[in-house]
Design a protein around this motif. Structure first.
Motif, PDB file in Angstrom:
ATOM      1  N   LYS A   3      48.933  75.651  59.136  1.00 14.89           N
ATOM      2  CA  LYS A   3      49.463  74.290  59.213  1.00 14.89           C
ATOM      3  C   LYS A   3      48.348  73.298  59.527  1.00 14.89           C
ATOM      4  O   LYS A   3      47.422  73.602  60.271  1.00 14.89           O
ATOM      5  N   ASP A   4      48.476  72.097  58.959  1.00 13.88           N
ATOM      6  CA  ASP A   4      47.548  71.006  59.264  1.00 13.88           C
ATOM      7  C   ASP A   4      48.288  70.019  60.159  1.00 13.88           C
ATOM      8  O   ASP A   4      49.012  69.148  59.686  1.00 13.88           O
ATOM      9  N   TYR A   5      48.115  70.173  61.462  1.00 13.75           N
ATOM     10  CA  TYR A   5      48.833  69.331  62.414  1.00 13.75           C
ATOM     11  C   TYR A   5      48.411  67.860  62.297  1.00 13.75           C
ATOM     12  O   TYR A   5      49.210  66.975  62.591  1.00 13.75           O
ATOM     13  N   TYR A   6      47.184  67.630  61.896  1.00 14.18           N
ATOM     14  CA  TYR A   6      46.738  66.250  61.740  1.00 14.18           C
ATOM     15  C   TYR A   6      47.480  65.564  60.590  1.00 14.18           C
ATOM     16  O   TYR A   6      47.883  64.406  60.696  1.00 14.18           O
ATOM     17  N   SER A   7      47.677  66.303  59.500  1.00 16.23           N
ATOM     18  CA  SER A   7      48.427  65.737  58.375  1.00 16.23           C
ATOM     19  C   SER A   7      49.875  65.488  58.750  1.00 16.23           C
ATOM     20  O   SER A   7      50.492  64.522  58.294  1.00 16.23           O
ATOM     21  N   VAL A   8      50.437  66.392  59.568  1.00 15.45           N
ATOM     22  CA  VAL A   8      51.826  66.225  59.997  1.00 15.45           C
ATOM     23  C   VAL A   8      51.998  64.890  60.721  1.00 15.45           C
ATOM     24  O   VAL A   8      52.987  64.170  60.515  1.00 15.45           O
ATOM     25  N   GLN A  10      49.914  62.426  60.377  1.00 15.78           N
ATOM     26  CA  GLN A  10      49.302  61.395  59.530  1.00 15.78           C
ATOM     27  C   GLN A  10      48.146  60.683  60.253  1.00 15.78           C
ATOM     28  O   GLN A  10      48.062  59.454  60.296  1.00 15.78           O
ATOM     29  N   THR A  12      43.697  61.326  61.408  1.00 19.19           N
ATOM     30  CA  THR A  12      42.470  62.047  61.066  1.00 19.19           C
ATOM     31  C   THR A  12      42.078  62.952  62.224  1.00 19.19           C
ATOM     32  O   THR A  12      42.580  62.824  63.350  1.00 19.19           O
ATOM     33  N   ARG A  13      41.130  63.840  61.951  1.00 14.20           N
ATOM     34  CA  ARG A  13      40.676  64.777  62.979  1.00 14.20           C
ATOM     35  C   ARG A  13      39.880  64.088  64.086  1.00 14.20           C
ATOM     36  O   ARG A  13      39.660  64.669  65.145  1.00 14.20           O
ATOM     37  N   ARG A  45      60.956  67.276  59.670  1.00 11.38           N
ATOM     38  CA  ARG A  45      59.838  66.414  60.043  1.00 11.38           C
ATOM     39  C   ARG A  45      59.810  66.178  61.546  1.00 11.38           C
ATOM     40  O   ARG A  45      58.746  66.138  62.172  1.00 11.38           O
ATOM     41  N   SER A  49      56.616  67.435  63.747  1.00 10.13           N
ATOM     42  CA  SER A  49      55.841  66.464  64.522  1.00 10.13           C
ATOM     43  C   SER A  49      55.807  66.839  66.003  1.00 10.13           C
ATOM     44  O   SER A  49      54.811  66.615  66.688  1.00 10.13           O
TER      45      SER A  49
END
Length: 337
Positions: A3-8, A10, A12-13, A45, A49
């Protein structure tokens, strides 16, 4: 791929703590089930989140996730030569994260003044103020070697949990060491409970943390109830003619076991009192069960095959037939001069 928690969320890293909080607040309010009744996508969602915020708002979890990704976060990573990080498991309750983030107040009160939400304890509504509900237990595997269960040991488990600050509204993360005294003979599935050692919240009772005993794979033995099973390789010749095998034990001894029976497929040998200690009486042990893996030769020449046939199949070679008598008919003229 994890999973990309940053994308979840919205973001950036490079997002700072304030940006992480702001992003979660926006998404959680927009996709909360109260505002989206019956919307499965919104519910997903909302949950995603919550998990993303739970990870990225914790400095230790975030650091592990940034370096090792979701797999390292949820399986644990080596911190040094002897210690591993605790595997992360989401509590499974996005309402709990939402509730703690907003400090128990209902952010929808201004919009849903006539809704039943004001009476709900989920957001600290009128009927819910002063009432606390305990979060569900958090279960973690306690991986133990057979040696640790055989002898007993002390295990130190480091946890990171959210604790309420003195102001009663904000929280921070602190580490704590939980000590587990492993008793001899503990079986897989044994549960060790630490009451209310989970995350703290303003209007909730911390969850219990439950460690569940699991056996680590062992290179020599496997456990079946209170018995130990050992697999002994044995050549076919020894299986047929007998031999003495040397069997190790968990406490470092070597047992010399004579085998005089013919070892057939499925044959086992049981050694009483050489298994695992019983929980109810650690002076009593189960059995050591020896299973046999018969090794057949990869090749036999014709002479070897003939020898085995003569030894194992007595009637494989019959005695040579004697010459048959000829049946000759004699005439009387044969005897005349």
């Amino acid at each position: 791929m994890g999973k990309d928690y940053y994308s979840v969320l919205q973001i950036t890293r490079s997002a700072k703590d304030a940006e992480i909080k702001q992003a979660y607040r926006k998404i959680a309010l927009n996709f909360h089930p109260v505002k989206n009744p019956g919307d499965r996508h919104a519910a997903d969602r909302f949950r995603e989140s919550s998990e993303a915020y739970d990870v990225l708002s914790n400095p230790q979890r975030k650091a592990i996730y940034d370096q090792f990704g979701e797999e390292g976060l949820k399986n644990g990573v080596p911190l040094d030569k002897t210690n591993w990080s605790d595997p992360y498991t989401f509590c499974g309750d996005p309402h709990k994260i939402f509730h703690e983030f907003f400090g128990g107040d209902n952010p929808f009160a201004d919009f849903y003044k006539h809704a039943e939400l004001d009476k709900s304890e989920n957001f600290g509504g009128l009927a819910g103020r002063g009432r606390k509900k305990q979060d569900p237990p958090i279960e973690r595997d306690l991986m133990l070697s057979l040696e640790e269960v055989f002898h007993g040991c002390i295990k130190k488990m480091k946890i990171s949990r959210r604790v309420m600050n003195d102001d009663g509204h904000t929280s921070s993360f602190k580490e704590k060491i939980l000590t587990i005294t492993v008793k001899r003979g503990w079986k897989p599935g044994t549960r060790v409970t630490f009451e209310q050692e989970g995350d703290q919240g303003p209007n909730s009772i911390p969850a219990d943390i439950v460690f569940i005993v699991r056996d680590k794979p062992h290179p020599i033995f496997r456990r079946e109830a209170s018995n130990l099973v050992y697999v002994q390789k044995i050549p076919l010749a020894s299986a047929l003619t007998g031999t003495t095998i040397h069997v190790p034990t968990l406490d470092g001894r070597i047992l010399d076991i004579p085998i005089t029976d013919i070892v057939k497929p499925g044959f086992t040998r049981s050694i009483p009192g050489e298994g695992m200690p019983l929980v109810e009486d650690t002076n009593t042990k189960g059995d050591l069960i020896i299973e046999f893996d018969i090794e057949f030769p990869k090749y036999l020449n014709s002479d070897s095959k003939d020898f085995i046939k003569k030894a194992l199949i007595p009637n494989a070679y019959k005695k040579e037939d004697k010459p048959k008598k000829q049946n000759v008919q004699m005439k009387s003229s044969d005897f005349e001069d």
